[in-house]
Design a protein around this motif. Structure first.
Motif, mmCIF file in Angstrom:
data_model
loop_
_atom_site.group_PDB
_atom_site.id
_atom_site.type_symbol
_atom_site.label_atom_id
_atom_site.label_comp_id
_atom_site.label_asym_id
_atom_site.label_seq_id
_atom_site.Cartn_x
_atom_site.Cartn_y
_atom_site.Cartn_z
ATOM 1 N N PHE A 140 0.844 -1.206 0.000
ATOM 2 C CA PHE A 140 0.000 0.000 0.000
ATOM 3 C C PHE A 140 0.881 1.260 0.000
ATOM 4 O O PHE A 140 0.644 2.202 -0.757
ATOM 5 C CB PHE A 140 -0.913 -0.046 1.238
ATOM 6 N N LEU A 141 1.930 1.241 0.817
ATOM 7 C CA LEU A 141 2.833 2.401 0.883
ATOM 8 C C LEU A 141 3.539 2.611 -0.459
ATOM 9 O O LEU A 141 3.720 3.743 -0.912
ATOM 10 C CB LEU A 141 3.862 2.218 2.008
ATOM 11 N N ARG A 142 3.915 1.501 -1.093
ATOM 12 C CA ARG A 142 4.586 1.609 -2.405
ATOM 13 C C ARG A 142 3.654 2.217 -3.445
ATOM 14 O O ARG A 142 4.065 3.009 -4.284
ATOM 15 C CB ARG A 142 5.079 0.240 -2.864
ATOM 16 N N ARG A 143 2.376 1.841 -3.375
ATOM 17 C CA ARG A 143 1.406 2.405 -4.328
ATOM 18 C C ARG A 143 1.302 3.923 -4.126
ATOM 19 O O ARG A 143 1.202 4.687 -5.077
ATOM 20 C CB ARG A 143 0.023 1.756 -4.144
ATOM 21 N N ILE A 144 1.341 4.343 -2.848
ATOM 22 C CA ILE A 144 1.278 5.799 -2.572
ATOM 23 C C ILE A 144 2.537 6.463 -3.138
ATOM 24 O O ILE A 144 2.462 7.500 -3.791
ATOM 25 C CB ILE A 144 1.166 6.092 -1.057
ATOM 26 N N ASP A 145 3.710 5.840 -2.888
ATOM 27 C CA ASP A 145 4.971 6.394 -3.417
ATOM 28 C C ASP A 145 4.865 6.627 -4.922
ATOM 29 O O ASP A 145 5.282 7.661 -5.436
ATOM 30 C CB ASP A 145 6.143 5.433 -3.152
ATOM 31 N N ARG B 1 2.136 6.977 -6.802
ATOM 32 C CA ARG B 1 1.190 8.071 -7.131
ATOM 33 C C ARG B 1 1.837 9.424 -6.871
ATOM 34 O O ARG B 1 1.696 10.368 -7.655
ATOM 35 C CB ARG B 1 -0.087 7.963 -6.266
ATOM 36 N N VAL B 2 2.553 9.521 -5.742
ATOM 37 C CA VAL B 2 3.195 10.789 -5.366
ATOM 38 C C VAL B 2 4.292 11.131 -6.370
ATOM 39 O O VAL B 2 4.383 12.276 -6.842
ATOM 40 C CB VAL B 2 3.764 10.710 -3.923
#
Lengths: 211, 86
Positions: B63-68, B70-71
């Motif tokens: 989940f954190l990687r997906r945010i990275d 997108r950011v």
């Protein structure tokens, strides 16, 4: 308010520098902030939405933050600011979907605990053991830690979010009320119900060694 | 007079210092004479501390990687916009 133990969150000086780096669009600063703040943001979103919608909202919020942080003046802490952004987005989504959160605030005692008193209001089945060890010592017990995880996941979302924001993310009551849009008295009920469940869990664990 | 059940209902308010003076005093007086409630309050406080000590910082790495991602994408768009307008 009793002194709550401090956790390892970003300290004020390093927070100012983190905010400056975020304003500069530094990708390493974003990675650090994403890891530091996303669990709390997810806890806020889970108060309102199902797991997959909550994750989606948190991702969207981080994209919004890239522009919004330019205007961030630091009147609240970064954590509180981020949690409010998430809460507002969730409330908007609920309004669009015309949904409301249904929560029962009428009972302050968990039924399992309420049944341990007699008709005169005295203990029929009092707590047998005292939790002697400190929280840190108790957390060294891996089985207890796993059991706590299991019970935390089984809590109703409303109770878990309130508990996480207040106990784990160290928000003040006013902030939690604001972020979750609950009254102070309803927050007290949410917190108390959740703590009782954890109390009952630890008691069972200490008495039987079972989760 | 405050009974054990009444105390159990307001125990978190007492722990968090949210009770007014007279109410807090009645809890303290009850605790002086009731060992079971002293144990209960102590254990509830320990449960609260346990939650504070329990790591809240766990999030699914995927989940954190997906945010990275997108950011990173959004930062790149922003940077390109900035260089276009220069």
């Amino acid at each position: 308010m009793d002194g709550k133990p401090m956790n390892n969150t970003v300290q004020p000086e390093s927070e100012a520098s983190l905010i400056e780096d975020l304003k500069q669009g530094d990708s390493t600063a974003y990675q650090k902030a994403v890891r530091e703040f996303s669990p709390g943001m997810l806890a806020v979103a889970r108060f309102y939405l199902d797991h997959s919608s909550a994750e989606e909202i948190v991702q969207d919020c981080w994209v919004t933050v890239i522009d919004a942080v330019q205007k961030f003046e630091g009147r609240s802490g970064l954590k509180t600011w981020l949690h409010r952004i998430v809460a507002n987005r969730c409330k908007n989504r609920l309004r669009t979907a015309n949904r409301e959160i249904a929560t029962d605030f009428s009972e302050t005692l968990e039924p399992e605990l309420a049944n341990r008193f007699n008709s005169k209001g005295r203990w029929d089945l009092p707590p047998k053991l005292q939790f002697h060890d400190s929280a840190d010592r108790l957390m060294e017990n891996g089985a207890l830690s796993d059991c706590l995880d299991k019970h935390l996941s089984a809590l109703p979302e409303t109770q878990r979010s309130a508990l996480m924001l207040y106990e784990a993310h160290q928000h003040k009551s006013d902030d939690v009320c604001n972020i979750l849009d609950v009254s102070a008295s309803n927050l007290r009920v949410l917190l108390h119900r959740a703590r009782q469940k954890i109390f009952l869990m630890v008691e069972t664990f200490q008495e039987t060694g079972e989760c | 007079m405050l009974m054990c059940r009444d105390l159990a209902e307001i125990a978190s308010d007492y722990i968090d210092g949210e009770l007014n003076g007279p109410r807090s005093l009645s809890v303290k007086m009850h605790l002086m004479i009731c060992k079971d409630c002293r144990t209960f309050i102590g254990n509830l406080r320990a449960s609260s501390n346990l939650l504070s000590a329990h790591s809240s910082g766990k999030a699914d790495e995927e989940f954190l990687r997906r945010i990275d991602e997108r950011v990173a994408e959004a930062l790149s768009v922003r940077k390109n916009k900035g260089s276009d307008s220069e």
